[in-house]
Scaffold this active site. Structure first.
Site, PDB file in Angstrom:
ATOM      1  CG  PHE A 157      -1.792  -1.266   1.091  1.00 47.41           C
ATOM      2  CD1 PHE A 157      -3.018  -1.228   0.845  1.00 47.41           C
ATOM      3  CD2 PHE A 157      -1.213  -2.513   1.851  1.00 47.41           C
ATOM      4  CE1 PHE A 157      -3.853  -2.292   0.776  1.00 47.41           C
ATOM      5  CE2 PHE A 157      -2.156  -3.544   1.936  1.00 47.41           C
ATOM      6  CZ  PHE A 157      -3.354  -3.316   1.441  1.00 47.41           C
TER       7      PHE A 157
ATOM      8  CB  SER B 131      -5.129  -7.092   0.402  1.00 43.40           C
ATOM      9  OG  SER B 131      -4.848  -8.470   0.489  1.00 43.40           O
TER      10      SER B 131
ATOM     11  CB  CYS C 165      -2.806  -6.046   4.908  1.00 41.24           C
ATOM     12  SG  CYS C 165      -3.375  -6.743   3.625  1.00 41.24           S
TER      13      CYS C 165
ATOM     14  CG  HIS D  99       2.069  -6.839   7.289  1.00 43.81           C
ATOM     15  ND1 HIS D  99       3.133  -7.371   6.584  1.00 43.81           N
ATOM     16  CD2 HIS D  99       0.809  -7.101   6.754  1.00 43.81           C
ATOM     17  CE1 HIS D  99       2.623  -8.101   5.675  1.00 43.81           C
ATOM     18  NE2 HIS D  99       1.113  -7.959   5.613  1.00 43.81           N
TER      19      HIS D  99
ATOM     20  CB  THR E  37       6.541  14.000   7.118  1.00 45.78           C
ATOM     21  OG1 THR E  37       6.395  13.439   5.834  1.00 45.78           O
ATOM     22  CG2 THR E  37       8.025  14.138   7.513  1.00 45.78           C
TER      23      THR E  37
END
Length: 239
Positions: free
Chosen positions: A2, A41, A48, A106, A157
């Site tokens: 992703f 997914s 996920c 994950h 960020t």
């Protein structure tokens, strides 16, 4: 894989628990179901999950995912209630422009939102990681100012990192606040955290190189150590 760029906000419409985990139904999801297939997914708040059932038009479009107990323990999804909104992103297509950063979806752990401070049209958020344990070591080595972190699946960020307090901060501009759930969460809420996987690969490579055997990296480190010891007069230059 992703990108951490949230595509849509869905709504939890049903939660069914069993001994092995639970099934979530996410409604108001039609915009991301146009090319959906069973087994696809979808990242839900940065986790996920596999689509086990879906309907493109009914109730604004919905899909079902099953969460194992490990997922419920590792993420905040076990705390979601009917009516809660969740961040949604489909797996990255090979033909799309790559924004954000590499996100596996994950989830490593959860962190707690401990402060929200307005800054003009933006808002600064401060999070605290839990105390590390042998089973879940500290993630702070992978967090650096101006580096990446995925929070509830959103690529952001880092603006600040304090190792002693186990805290890190990000800033949300106005546009981002309107597109994700994070800006709506109150202080005290848990969020899903995934650190940059590149840092994990670098750490493992360095550990492998220094742990034994030979290789260019180990040789380089040994040369640096030798030079430092020579400069300090602790050893003589090898000839």
């Amino acid at each position: 894989m992703f990108t951490g760029l949230i595509e849509h906000l869905g709504t939890v419409t049903e939660i069914v628990h069993d001994d092995g985990g639970c099934t979530l139904t996410i409604g108001d999801s039609a915009p991301i179901l146009g090319d959906c297939h069973i087994g696809d997914s979808i990242a839900v708040n940065g986790a996920c999950l596999t689509v086990v059932e879906f309907q493109k038009e009914e109730r604004g479009g919905w899909f079902k995912v099953w969460l194992a107990n490990e997922t419920l323990d590792r993420t905040d999804l076990g705390e979601r209630k009917v009516g809660d909104q969740v961040n949604l992103e489909r797996a990255m297509g090979a033909h799309v422009r790559f924004g954000g950063h590499f996100v596996q979806a994950h989830v490593d752990t959860t962190a707690t939102l401990i402060d929200k401070t307005p800054d003009g049209d933006s808002v600064r958020l401060l999070f605290q990681l839990p105390e590390p344990t042998p089973e879940r070591p500290s993630l702070l080595p992978y967090l650096i100012p101006k580096g990446y972190v995925a929070i509830d699946g959103t690529s952001l960020t880092l603006t600040a990192v304090d190792d002693t307090q186990r805290t890190f901060g990000v800033m949300l501009i106005k546009h981002t606040q309107e597109k994700i759930t994070l800006s709506k969460k109150p202080v005290g809420s848990k969020v899903n955290i995934e650190v940059d996987m590149v840092g994990k690969f670098v750490e493992k490579s360095v550990q492998a190189a220094l742990g034994g055997g030979s290789g260019p990296l180990r040789g380089l480190v040994e040369k640096i150590v030798e030079d430092v010891l020579v400069k300090k007069g602790l050893v003589q230059q090898a000839h």
